[in-house]
Design a protein around this motif. Structure first.
Motif, PDB file in Angstrom:
ATOM      1  N   LEU A  67     -31.109  -9.128   2.539  1.00 49.11           N
ATOM      2  CA  LEU A  67     -31.955  -8.718   3.289  1.00 49.11           C
ATOM      3  C   LEU A  67     -31.473  -7.309   4.011  1.00 49.11           C
ATOM      4  N   ILE A  68     -32.313  -6.111   3.720  1.00 46.54           N
ATOM      5  CA  ILE A  68     -32.318  -4.790   4.041  1.00 46.54           C
ATOM      6  C   ILE A  68     -32.359  -4.388   5.700  1.00 46.54           C
ATOM      7  N   HIS A  69     -33.087  -4.850   6.595  1.00 53.86           N
ATOM      8  CA  HIS A  69     -32.881  -5.168   7.713  1.00 53.86           C
ATOM      9  C   HIS A  69     -33.720  -5.673   8.526  1.00 53.86           C
ATOM     10  N   GLY A  70     -33.138  -6.240   9.489  1.00 53.44           N
ATOM     11  CA  GLY A  70     -34.317  -7.686  10.715  1.00 53.44           C
ATOM     12  C   GLY A  70     -33.950  -8.495  10.853  1.00 53.44           C
ATOM     13  N   GLU A  71     -34.467  -9.265  10.416  1.00 49.49           N
ATOM     14  CA  GLU A  71     -34.017 -11.324  10.847  1.00 49.49           C
ATOM     15  C   GLU A  71     -34.811 -11.903  10.187  1.00 49.49           C
ATOM     16  N   ALA A  72     -34.100 -12.607   9.581  1.00 49.78           N
ATOM     17  CA  ALA A  72     -35.296 -13.513   8.260  1.00 49.78           C
ATOM     18  C   ALA A  72     -34.366 -15.529   8.887  1.00 49.78           C
ATOM     19  N   PHE A  73     -35.461 -16.581   9.440  1.00 50.14           N
ATOM     20  CA  PHE A  73     -34.945 -17.440   8.822  1.00 50.14           C
ATOM     21  C   PHE A  73     -35.381 -18.704   8.021  1.00 50.14           C
ATOM     22  N   PHE A  74     -34.046 -19.454   7.381  1.00 47.88           N
ATOM     23  CA  PHE A  74     -33.601 -20.020   5.762  1.00 47.88           C
ATOM     24  C   PHE A  74     -33.565 -21.522   6.350  1.00 47.88           C
ATOM     25  N   LYS A  75     -34.634 -22.268   5.435  1.00 46.68           N
ATOM     26  CA  LYS A  75     -34.616 -23.747   5.505  1.00 46.68           C
ATOM     27  C   LYS A  75     -34.194 -23.663   3.806  1.00 46.68           C
ATOM     28  N   VAL A  76     -32.745 -24.187   3.103  1.00 45.75           N
ATOM     29  CA  VAL A  76     -32.186 -23.968   2.399  1.00 45.75           C
ATOM     30  C   VAL A  76     -31.808 -25.962   1.226  1.00 45.75           C
ATOM     31  N   ILE A 126     -24.260 -20.126  -0.022  1.00 47.00           N
ATOM     32  CA  ILE A 126     -24.382 -22.100  -0.094  1.00 47.00           C
ATOM     33  C   ILE A 126     -23.953 -22.419  -1.361  1.00 47.00           C
ATOM     34  N   ASP A 127     -22.413 -22.748  -1.347  1.00 44.55           N
ATOM     35  CA  ASP A 127     -22.560 -23.296  -3.122  1.00 44.55           C
ATOM     36  C   ASP A 127     -23.464 -24.711  -3.518  1.00 44.55           C
ATOM     37  N   GLY A 128     -23.297 -24.174  -4.958  1.00 41.70           N
ATOM     38  CA  GLY A 128     -23.741 -25.206  -5.429  1.00 41.70           C
ATOM     39  C   GLY A 128     -23.242 -26.130  -5.989  1.00 41.70           C
ATOM     40  N   SER A 168     -25.232 -31.913  -0.471  1.00 40.14           N
ATOM     41  CA  SER A 168     -25.096 -31.799   0.933  1.00 40.14           C
ATOM     42  C   SER A 168     -27.055 -31.147   1.860  1.00 40.14           C
ATOM     43  N   PRO A 169     -27.202 -31.686   2.848  1.00 42.00           N
ATOM     44  CA  PRO A 169     -28.034 -32.041   4.007  1.00 42.00           C
ATOM     45  C   PRO A 169     -28.776 -30.600   2.869  1.00 42.00           C
ATOM     46  N   ASP A 170     -30.556 -29.960   3.520  1.00 42.80           N
ATOM     47  CA  ASP A 170     -30.773 -28.275   3.830  1.00 42.80           C
ATOM     48  C   ASP A 170     -29.938 -28.194   4.793  1.00 42.80           C
ATOM     49  N   SER A 171     -29.701 -27.168   4.543  1.00 38.75           N
ATOM     50  CA  SER A 171     -28.980 -25.714   5.657  1.00 38.75           C
ATOM     51  C   SER A 171     -29.957 -25.358   6.333  1.00 38.75           C
ATOM     52  N   GLN A 174     -26.854 -17.837  12.373  1.00 43.42           N
ATOM     53  CA  GLN A 174     -26.959 -19.312  13.479  1.00 43.42           C
ATOM     54  C   GLN A 174     -27.264 -20.106  12.374  1.00 43.42           C
ATOM     55  N   VAL A 175     -26.723 -20.855  12.847  1.00 48.83           N
ATOM     56  CA  VAL A 175     -27.003 -21.803  11.756  1.00 48.83           C
ATOM     57  C   VAL A 175     -27.588 -23.191  13.083  1.00 48.83           C
ATOM     58  N   GLN A 176     -29.059 -23.667  11.898  1.00 52.16           N
ATOM     59  CA  GLN A 176     -29.072 -24.785  12.898  1.00 52.16           C
ATOM     60  C   GLN A 176     -28.546 -26.476  12.294  1.00 52.16           C
ATOM     61  N   SER A 177     -28.401 -26.287  10.970  1.00 53.46           N
ATOM     62  CA  SER A 177     -27.557 -27.497  10.475  1.00 53.46           C
ATOM     63  C   SER A 177     -26.743 -27.373   9.144  1.00 53.46           C
ATOM     64  N   GLY A 178     -26.103 -27.966   8.397  1.00 51.03           N
ATOM     65  CA  GLY A 178     -25.854 -27.818   6.639  1.00 51.03           C
ATOM     66  C   GLY A 178     -24.883 -26.941   7.440  1.00 51.03           C
ATOM     67  N   HIS A 179     -24.036 -26.459   6.196  1.00 47.15           N
ATOM     68  CA  HIS A 179     -23.341 -25.472   5.816  1.00 47.15           C
ATOM     69  C   HIS A 179     -22.416 -24.868   4.548  1.00 47.15           C
ATOM     70  N   LEU A 180     -22.294 -23.411   5.414  1.00 48.16           N
ATOM     71  CA  LEU A 180     -22.606 -21.739   4.721  1.00 48.16           C
ATOM     72  C   LEU A 180     -20.883 -21.784   4.925  1.00 48.16           C
ATOM     73  N   LYS A 181     -20.418 -20.318   4.506  1.00 49.54           N
ATOM     74  CA  LYS A 181     -19.451 -19.555   4.264  1.00 49.54           C
ATOM     75  C   LYS A 181     -19.939 -18.307   4.749  1.00 49.54           C
ATOM     76  N   VAL A 182     -19.460 -17.705   4.990  1.00 48.94           N
ATOM     77  CA  VAL A 182     -19.636 -16.701   5.746  1.00 48.94           C
ATOM     78  C   VAL A 182     -18.927 -15.171   5.147  1.00 48.94           C
ATOM     79  N   ALA A 183     -18.469 -14.405   4.344  1.00 45.52           N
ATOM     80  CA  ALA A 183     -17.173 -13.716   4.300  1.00 45.52           C
ATOM     81  C   ALA A 183     -18.099 -12.026   4.165  1.00 45.52           C
ATOM     82  N   THR A 184     -16.696 -11.025   5.442  1.00 42.81           N
ATOM     83  CA  THR A 184     -17.252  -9.614   5.293  1.00 42.81           C
ATOM     84  C   THR A 184     -16.025  -8.887   5.093  1.00 42.81           C
ATOM     85  N   ALA A 185     -16.707  -8.021   4.705  1.00 42.64           N
ATOM     86  CA  ALA A 185     -15.604  -6.945   4.147  1.00 42.64           C
ATOM     87  C   ALA A 185     -14.841  -6.368   5.283  1.00 42.64           C
TER      88      ALA A 185
END
Length: 85
Positions: A22-31, A50-52, A57-60, A74-85
């Motif tokens: 994501l270079i810039h802006g905002e994107a919505f994902f259903k994975v 989202i690891d495999g 697991s249900p859709d994220s 912003q998570v609507q459903s599912g499980h994510l990992k967020v890593a920051t530097a």
């Protein structure tokens, strides 16, 4: 992915992962979970993952917004990992 205005991203598919830059802006994902296939969204030094794992697991469903100083996930459903530097 659904993109908001003024958004730029690139997508690459590999055998064991799906990568979005994501270079810039905002994107919505259903994975959809895929066995042994990770889904990654990178924005600068931050990464959303989202690891495999073997556990199905249900859709994220989530939105990622990036600006020069912030990353908002912003998570609507599912499980994510967020890593920051």
């Amino acid at each position: 992915a659904l993109l908001n205005r003024d958004t730029a991203l690139t997508i690459a598919y590999f055998t064991r992962r799906r990568d979005v830059l994501l270079i810039h802006g905002e994107a919505f994902f259903k994975v959809r979970w895929q066995y042994r296939t990770a889904f990654n969204v990178r924005a600068g030094a931050e990464e959303v993952n989202i690891d495999g794992t073997q556990i199905e697991s249900p859709d994220s469903v989530f939105t990622v917004h990036t600006s020069p100083d912030t990353l908002v996930v912003q998570v609507q459903s599912g499980h994510l990992k967020v890593a920051t530097a």
